[in-house]
Design an enzyme around this catalytic site. Structure first.
Site, PDB file in Angstrom:
ATOM      1  N   ASP A 259      -7.972  -5.337  -0.013  1.00  0.00           N
ATOM      2  CA  ASP A 259      -8.448  -6.158  -1.131  1.00  0.00           C
ATOM      3  C   ASP A 259      -8.090  -7.627  -1.012  1.00  0.00           C
ATOM      4  OD1 ASP A 259      -9.587  -4.055  -2.593  1.00  0.00           O
ATOM      5  OD2 ASP A 259      -7.593  -3.386  -3.158  1.00  0.00           O
TER       6      ASP A 259
ATOM      7  N   HIS B 164       0.846  -1.189   0.000  1.00  0.00           N
ATOM      8  CA  HIS B 164       0.000   0.000   0.000  1.00  0.00           C
ATOM      9  C   HIS B 164       0.880   1.236   0.000  1.00  0.00           C
ATOM     10  CE1 HIS B 164      -3.129   2.841   1.143  1.00  0.00           C
ATOM     11  NE2 HIS B 164      -3.977   1.942   0.694  1.00  0.00           N
TER      12      HIS B 164
END
Ligand code: ACO
Length: 401
Positions: free
Chosen positions: A336, A279
């Site tokens: 996700d 991320h």
């Protein structure tokens, strides 16, 4: 930092920051992230508390208005949203212009953008009341728009909203119900879906939210701005990652093959990346991923399903988290990584995953858009560039080049 005085003859400095890794584009009071500690707060409230104890409608109100609603405020908000769930009937015709195999995100970009052609009474951005109505309309209509995209793809008739149901229950019914039969909303599935919406509601200045703000900074109407956000979210490095993560877990297929894929992810000459890992901001465990993993376990148990993909995901997480490459680069599962497993168990095809993300993120987009428009310091977004092209030269006719 580059001294541009010599280059541009202007006074002062500007920064060259590809990907905006260290440039704040705005001030915001909506969402706080501490990526090193793995903390995510909405208006000060930790995401895990909201996911556990709140509802998506409450979080929507919180993001839009700044505080959690009192009981009567929540009832009123639910009522207002339920009054806007219907789509203009002519929009059903608009759907029929798409191919049946169109990606739902392609349909959603088109239909949401087209709302500006249907709801003229909420496109004047200088009027706070019109901005509020547009915000309510967008939040209320997204489930209808997403469910219709799904129904269209499988050739089933569209279902009108049932406003006696909750926001999420209504969406599940419009998606999985059929007109000929009653549809009973499974409360565990409804809770899980609502939690997924909460976990995706906002994430400060990510690519799609920045797109919405940039589009909105020119004074574009809110429906056009949200359509721009949907387009940006579609990319596999952003909202498309949940679809890509499940596809990757399916491709791995067996825990025995995990090491092979981990080795590929570490190989500099192989473009392969572990989808659902890493991320831009979190250099620690994404707090949303923890709630997502727990929700995946609950949903599979409730639906009495066992999915080998969940075993692959659990094992992959363990292997990657103890691997030096991932430790050194601070790569952890993101939101996700587990969401696709839940959505698949509920019955959504992978193409719908990003559409569900868009549905939930609409709340964050409209909150951020409203914040920007109401900011007295708001200016049109206009990034600068570092020019690296040809120096000035004279035009030469084609025959003499
Ligand atoms: N697998 C393997 N290696 C990775 C991964 C990954 N998933 N993510 C990053 N790396 C490596 C990169 O190769 C790079 O290595 P290098 O320093 O040797 O060149 C290093 O980690 C840093 O990666 P960047 O791409 O520079 O980091 P950035 O912050 O720009 O990217 C991103 C973040 C796009 C999320 C990235 O981690 C990625 O592609 N992940 C997979 C896609 C994904 O899951 N996206 C969802 C994001 S969450 C969301 O949108 C809701």
């Amino acid at each position: 930092v580059i001294d541009i005085r010599k280059l541009y003859g202007e006074s002062g400095m500007f920064t060259y920051d590809p990907g905006f890794t260290s440039t704040a584009s705005c001030q915001s009071a909506i969402t706080y992230i501490d990526g090193d500690e793995g903390i995510l707060l909405h208006r000060g409230y930790p995401i895990d508390q909201l996911a556990e104890q709140s509802s998506f409608m409450e979080v929507a109100y919180l993001l839009l208005h700044g505080d959690l609603p009192k009981k009567n405020e929540l009832e009123e908000f639910n009522y207002i949203i339920s009054r806007h769930t219907m789509l203009h009937e002519q929009l059903a015709t608009f759907y029929r212009g798409f191919r049946r195999d169109a990606h739902p995100m392609a349909i959603m970009c088109g239909v949401v953008g087209a709302l500006s052609a249907f709801y003229h009474d909420s496109t004047d951005i200088t009027d706070p009341q019109q901005r509020l109505i547009a915000s309510h309309r967008l939040i209320a209509k997204m489930p209808t728009i997403a469910a219709m995209a799904y129904k269209y793809s499988i050739g089933q008739p569209f279902l009108y909203p049932d406003n006696s149901l909750s926001y999420t229950g209504n969406f599940l019914r419009m998606t999985f119900g059929v007109p000929a039969e009653p549809y009973e909303v499974n409360p565990i599935v409804e809770k899980a879906m609502d939690r997924i919406f909460i976990l995706h509601a906002d994430h400060e200045q990510n690519a799609s939210t920045s797109t919405v703000r940039l589009a909105g900074s020119s004074g574009a109407n809110p429906f056009a701005c949200i359509a721009a956000g949907i387009a940006c979210l579609w990319g596999p490095a952003h909202g498309g990652a949940n679809e890509a993560a499940l596809n990757m877990l399916r491709e791995i297929g067996d825990v025995k093959r995990i090491k092979e894929y981990v080795a590929r992810a570490k190989d500099k000459n192989d473009p392969f990346r572990l989808m659902g890992f890493g991320h831009r901001v979190y250099k620690n465990y994404d707090p949303r991923a923890k709630v997502m993993q727990q929700t995946a376990e609950e949903v599979l148990k409730e639906l009495k399903l066992s999915d080998p993909v969940l075993d692959v995901a659990r094992e992959l997480e363990q292997i990657a988290l103890s691997d030096e490459y991932f430790i050194e680069k601070k790569l952890y599962p993101n939101v996700d990584f587990y969401s696709g497993i839940i959505l698949n168990a509920i019955g959504f095809p992978t193409e719908m995953f990003t559409a569900l993300f868009a549905l939930a993120r609409t709340v964050g987009w409209v909150a951020q858009w409203n914040e920007m428009i109401s900011d007295p310091e708001q200016k049109i977004g206009r990034p600068r560039q570092l020019y690296v092209g040809a120096t000035q030269r004279d035009y030469v006719p084609a025959g003499k080049r």
